[in-house]
Design a protein around this motif. Structure first.
Motif, PDB file in Angstrom:
ATOM      1  N   THR A   5       0.824  -1.105   0.076  1.00 23.24           N
ATOM      2  CA  THR A   5      -0.082  -0.107   0.005  1.00 23.24           C
ATOM      3  C   THR A   5       0.946   1.303   0.083  1.00 23.24           C
ATOM      4  O   THR A   5       1.749   1.385   0.736  1.00 23.24           O
ATOM      5  CB  THR A   5      -1.076   0.070   1.193  1.00 23.24           C
ATOM      6  N   VAL A   6       0.579   2.149  -0.877  1.00 21.07           N
ATOM      7  CA  VAL A   6       1.419   3.427  -0.884  1.00 21.07           C
ATOM      8  C   VAL A   6       0.081   4.595  -0.889  1.00 21.07           C
ATOM      9  O   VAL A   6      -0.779   4.599  -1.561  1.00 21.07           O
ATOM     10  CB  VAL A   6       2.036   3.585  -2.254  1.00 21.07           C
ATOM     11  N   GLU A   7       0.423   5.307   0.053  1.00 20.26           N
ATOM     12  CA  GLU A   7      -0.457   6.404   0.689  1.00 20.26           C
ATOM     13  C   GLU A   7       0.036   7.918   0.558  1.00 20.26           C
ATOM     14  O   GLU A   7       1.199   7.912   1.163  1.00 20.26           O
ATOM     15  CB  GLU A   7      -1.086   6.015   1.875  1.00 20.26           C
ATOM     16  N   VAL A   8      -0.325   8.597  -0.427  1.00 24.97           N
ATOM     17  CA  VAL A   8       0.108  10.123  -0.669  1.00 24.97           C
ATOM     18  C   VAL A   8      -0.745  11.095  -0.440  1.00 24.97           C
ATOM     19  O   VAL A   8      -1.771  10.753  -0.912  1.00 24.97           O
ATOM     20  CB  VAL A   8       0.829  10.064  -2.022  1.00 24.97           C
ATOM     21  N   VAL A   9      -0.623  12.177   0.286  1.00 27.00           N
ATOM     22  CA  VAL A   9      -1.451  13.185   0.559  1.00 27.00           C
ATOM     23  C   VAL A   9      -0.876  14.350   0.275  1.00 27.00           C
ATOM     24  O   VAL A   9       0.443  14.812   0.796  1.00 27.00           O
ATOM     25  CB  VAL A   9      -2.051  13.147   1.993  1.00 27.00           C
ATOM     26  N   PHE A  10      -1.325  15.135  -0.738  1.00 23.77           N
ATOM     27  CA  PHE A  10      -0.876  16.611  -1.061  1.00 23.77           C
ATOM     28  C   PHE A  10      -1.470  17.675  -0.224  1.00 23.77           C
ATOM     29  O   PHE A  10      -2.792  17.762  -0.139  1.00 23.77           O
ATOM     30  CB  PHE A  10      -0.795  16.961  -2.617  1.00 23.77           C
ATOM     31  N   VAL A  11      -0.858  18.392   0.592  1.00 24.90           N
ATOM     32  CA  VAL A  11      -1.293  19.453   1.212  1.00 24.90           C
ATOM     33  C   VAL A  11      -1.032  20.892   0.624  1.00 24.90           C
ATOM     34  O   VAL A  11       0.261  21.281   0.504  1.00 24.90           O
ATOM     35  CB  VAL A  11      -0.739  19.490   2.505  1.00 24.90           C
ATOM     36  N   LEU A  12      -1.946  21.453  -0.239  1.00 24.28           N
ATOM     37  CA  LEU A  12      -1.768  22.476  -0.993  1.00 24.28           C
ATOM     38  C   LEU A  12      -2.261  23.925  -0.523  1.00 24.28           C
ATOM     39  O   LEU A  12      -3.438  24.056  -0.140  1.00 24.28           O
ATOM     40  CB  LEU A  12      -2.404  22.223  -2.401  1.00 24.28           C
ATOM     41  N   ASP A  13      -1.349  24.924  -0.713  1.00 22.77           N
ATOM     42  CA  ASP A  13      -1.773  26.198  -0.508  1.00 22.77           C
ATOM     43  C   ASP A  13      -2.510  26.540  -1.417  1.00 22.77           C
ATOM     44  O   ASP A  13      -2.067  26.627  -2.744  1.00 22.77           O
ATOM     45  CB  ASP A  13      -0.503  27.286  -0.193  1.00 22.77           C
ATOM     46  N   THR A  14      -3.808  27.048  -1.301  1.00 20.63           N
ATOM     47  CA  THR A  14      -4.914  27.387  -2.737  1.00 20.63           C
ATOM     48  C   THR A  14      -5.077  29.010  -2.448  1.00 20.63           C
ATOM     49  O   THR A  14      -6.068  29.315  -2.893  1.00 20.63           O
ATOM     50  CB  THR A  14      -6.069  26.490  -2.431  1.00 20.63           C
ATOM     51  N   THR A  15      -4.185  29.623  -1.672  1.00 21.21           N
ATOM     52  CA  THR A  15      -4.488  30.969  -1.644  1.00 21.21           C
ATOM     53  C   THR A  15      -4.024  31.724  -3.073  1.00 21.21           C
ATOM     54  O   THR A  15      -3.644  30.965  -3.999  1.00 21.21           O
ATOM     55  CB  THR A  15      -3.610  31.774  -0.802  1.00 21.21           C
ATOM     56  N   SER A  16      -4.422  32.988  -3.318  1.00 16.15           N
ATOM     57  CA  SER A  16      -4.232  33.517  -4.685  1.00 16.15           C
ATOM     58  C   SER A  16      -2.818  33.455  -5.316  1.00 16.15           C
ATOM     59  O   SER A  16      -2.539  33.104  -6.438  1.00 16.15           O
ATOM     60  CB  SER A  16      -4.768  34.876  -4.534  1.00 16.15           C
ATOM     61  N   SER A  17      -1.847  33.450  -4.438  1.00 15.36           N
ATOM     62  CA  SER A  17      -0.461  33.640  -4.512  1.00 15.36           C
ATOM     63  C   SER A  17      -0.043  32.218  -5.368  1.00 15.36           C
ATOM     64  O   SER A  17       1.060  32.203  -6.080  1.00 15.36           O
ATOM     65  CB  SER A  17       0.431  34.056  -3.498  1.00 15.36           C
ATOM     66  N   MET A  18      -0.709  31.203  -5.228  1.00 16.76           N
ATOM     67  CA  MET A  18      -0.456  29.920  -5.625  1.00 16.76           C
ATOM     68  C   MET A  18      -1.118  29.418  -6.994  1.00 16.76           C
ATOM     69  O   MET A  18      -1.260  28.278  -7.436  1.00 16.76           O
ATOM     70  CB  MET A  18      -0.984  28.776  -4.482  1.00 16.76           C
ATOM     71  N   ASP A  19      -1.826  30.440  -7.590  1.00 19.40           N
ATOM     72  CA  ASP A  19      -2.341  30.170  -8.882  1.00 19.40           C
ATOM     73  C   ASP A  19      -1.368  29.505  -9.844  1.00 19.40           C
ATOM     74  O   ASP A  19      -1.975  28.326 -10.501  1.00 19.40           O
ATOM     75  CB  ASP A  19      -2.794  31.552  -9.435  1.00 19.40           C
ATOM     76  N   GLY A  20      -0.273  29.755 -10.098  1.00 20.13           N
ATOM     77  CA  GLY A  20       0.613  28.998 -10.990  1.00 20.13           C
ATOM     78  C   GLY A  20       0.729  27.616 -10.642  1.00 20.13           C
ATOM     79  O   GLY A  20       0.984  26.807 -11.449  1.00 20.13           O
ATOM     80  N   LEU A  21       0.882  27.335  -9.340  1.00 21.39           N
ATOM     81  CA  LEU A  21       1.138  25.867  -8.900  1.00 21.39           C
ATOM     82  C   LEU A  21      -0.147  25.105  -9.129  1.00 21.39           C
ATOM     83  O   LEU A  21      -0.031  23.852  -9.452  1.00 21.39           O
ATOM     84  CB  LEU A  21       1.532  26.155  -7.623  1.00 21.39           C
ATOM     85  N   ILE A  22      -1.271  25.802  -8.808  1.00 19.15           N
ATOM     86  CA  ILE A  22      -2.455  24.932  -8.800  1.00 19.15           C
ATOM     87  C   ILE A  22      -2.531  24.479 -10.189  1.00 19.15           C
ATOM     88  O   ILE A  22      -3.036  23.303 -10.704  1.00 19.15           O
ATOM     89  CB  ILE A  22      -3.656  25.745  -8.430  1.00 19.15           C
ATOM     90  N   HIS A  23      -2.342  25.620 -11.186  1.00 19.94           N
ATOM     91  CA  HIS A  23      -2.628  25.322 -12.707  1.00 19.94           C
ATOM     92  C   HIS A  23      -1.537  24.007 -13.059  1.00 19.94           C
ATOM     93  O   HIS A  23      -1.901  22.998 -13.849  1.00 19.94           O
ATOM     94  CB  HIS A  23      -2.128  26.465 -13.245  1.00 19.94           C
ATOM     95  N   ALA A  24      -0.266  24.017 -12.786  1.00 26.81           N
ATOM     96  CA  ALA A  24       0.683  23.057 -12.885  1.00 26.81           C
ATOM     97  C   ALA A  24       0.365  21.650 -12.550  1.00 26.81           C
ATOM     98  O   ALA A  24       0.078  20.609 -13.196  1.00 26.81           O
ATOM     99  CB  ALA A  24       2.065  23.384 -12.545  1.00 26.81           C
ATOM    100  N   ALA A  25      -0.440  21.650 -11.418  1.00 29.05           N
ATOM    101  CA  ALA A  25      -0.823  20.505 -10.721  1.00 29.05           C
ATOM    102  C   ALA A  25      -1.852  19.724 -11.598  1.00 29.05           C
ATOM    103  O   ALA A  25      -1.967  18.419 -11.879  1.00 29.05           O
ATOM    104  CB  ALA A  25      -1.255  20.465  -9.271  1.00 29.05           C
ATOM    105  N   LYS A  26      -2.844  20.410 -11.949  1.00 23.87           N
ATOM    106  CA  LYS A  26      -4.044  20.158 -12.694  1.00 23.87           C
ATOM    107  C   LYS A  26      -3.638  19.623 -13.968  1.00 23.87           C
ATOM    108  O   LYS A  26      -4.158  18.687 -14.603  1.00 23.87           O
ATOM    109  CB  LYS A  26      -5.047  21.159 -12.849  1.00 23.87           C
ATOM    110  N   GLU A  27      -2.457  20.176 -14.764  1.00 21.72           N
ATOM    111  CA  GLU A  27      -2.309  19.809 -15.856  1.00 21.72           C
ATOM    112  C   GLU A  27      -1.400  18.280 -15.788  1.00 21.72           C
ATOM    113  O   GLU A  27      -1.517  17.804 -16.844  1.00 21.72           O
ATOM    114  CB  GLU A  27      -1.154  20.970 -16.563  1.00 21.72           C
ATOM    115  N   LYS A  28      -0.645  18.025 -14.770  1.00 19.81           N
ATOM    116  CA  LYS A  28       0.045  17.154 -14.927  1.00 19.81           C
ATOM    117  C   LYS A  28      -0.302  15.719 -13.932  1.00 19.81           C
ATOM    118  O   LYS A  28       0.070  14.853 -14.509  1.00 19.81           O
ATOM    119  CB  LYS A  28       1.573  17.391 -14.244  1.00 19.81           C
TER     120      LYS A  28
END
Length: 237
Positions: A50-73
């Motif tokens: 079993t492999v368990e992975v949790v991403f804890v992501l800052d979703t404030t406005s300054s992270m817009d570029g990061l969230i977009h990259a995550a959704k793409e990949k």
């Protein structure tokens, strides 16, 4: 040992999903390309750990570029993980966080074997709020450790990736400070890594401290989530 190798390969693949530095458990190797993880490494493993992975992501406005990259990949790499042979038991989860007085403080997506649903949940995350720099990192980490249905299997590989660009609020009187939460994570066998987005100096020290207490690693990436190539023992291969 072979089970551990599978865990390492899958964690590296998972982290590459969000175009960050890949991370490997029990090794100093940092892999900068998904293609360096060979299918043969996965097929050498015995059983289906079993492999368990949790991403804890800052979703404030300054992270817009990061969230977009995550959704793409994330979808393409999740598909790659799911097609590994022998098929591992992969459970993925998410914790999106902002700050108090925003639309939400934390939004949790529990661990699931249904990678399609995890991807759909990630797509639903939108950036917004923030503005005062520190964010509710303490509450986000507490949610990741205590509100997620981690397995009780001692052989399962459990890992959290805290991703953000701002330090935690340490002035909330009713917060659970992250050192206490990380002590709980250690008892549960959960490794906590930190990934700082951007170069804001105020974030470096707490992110390094969280990684140290979480028995994980600290990484820095560009604000847009771009990876940085690092020479590794896998390069020649």
């Amino acid at each position: 040992m072979k089970t551990k190798i599978l865990g390492l390969a899958l964690v590296a693949l998972t982290l590459a999903t969000v175009v960050f530095y890949p991370y490997t458990k029990g090794s100093s190797a940092i892999i900068d390309k998904v293609t360096l993880i060979k299918q043969s490494t996965l097929t050498q493993a015995i059983g289906a750990p079993t492999v368990e992975v949790v991403f804890v992501l800052d979703t404030t406005s300054s992270m817009d570029g990061l969230i977009h990259a995550a959704k793409e990949k994330i979808w393409s790499i999740a598909t790659t993980m799911a097609s590994a042979q022998p098929a591992p038991v992969i459970r993925m989860g998410l914790v999106g966080y902002r700050d108090r007085d925003d639309q939400y403080v934390t939004r949790t997506v529990d661990l699931s074997k249904d990678l399609d649903s995890v991807y759909a949940a990630l797509m639903d995350f939108q950036t917004g709020g923030g503005g005062d720099t520190p964010e509710s990192v303490n509450e986000a980490l507490h949610a990741a450790i205590h509100d997620i249905s981690w397995s009780q299997d001692p052989q399962a590989y459990k890992v959290v990736f805290l991703v953000g660009d701002a330090p935690p609020h340490m002035d909330y009187q009713d917060d659970v400070p992250y050192p206490q939460t990380l002590a709980d994570a250690s008892q549960a066998g959960i490794v906590v890594n930190t990934i700082q987005c951007g170069q804001w100096g105020e974030t470096i020290e707490p992110w390094q401290h969280i990684a140290q207490l979480g028995k994980g690693r600290f990484f820095q990436v560009g604000q847009a989530g771009s990876a940085v190539a690092i020479a590794t023992p896998f390069d020649r291969e």
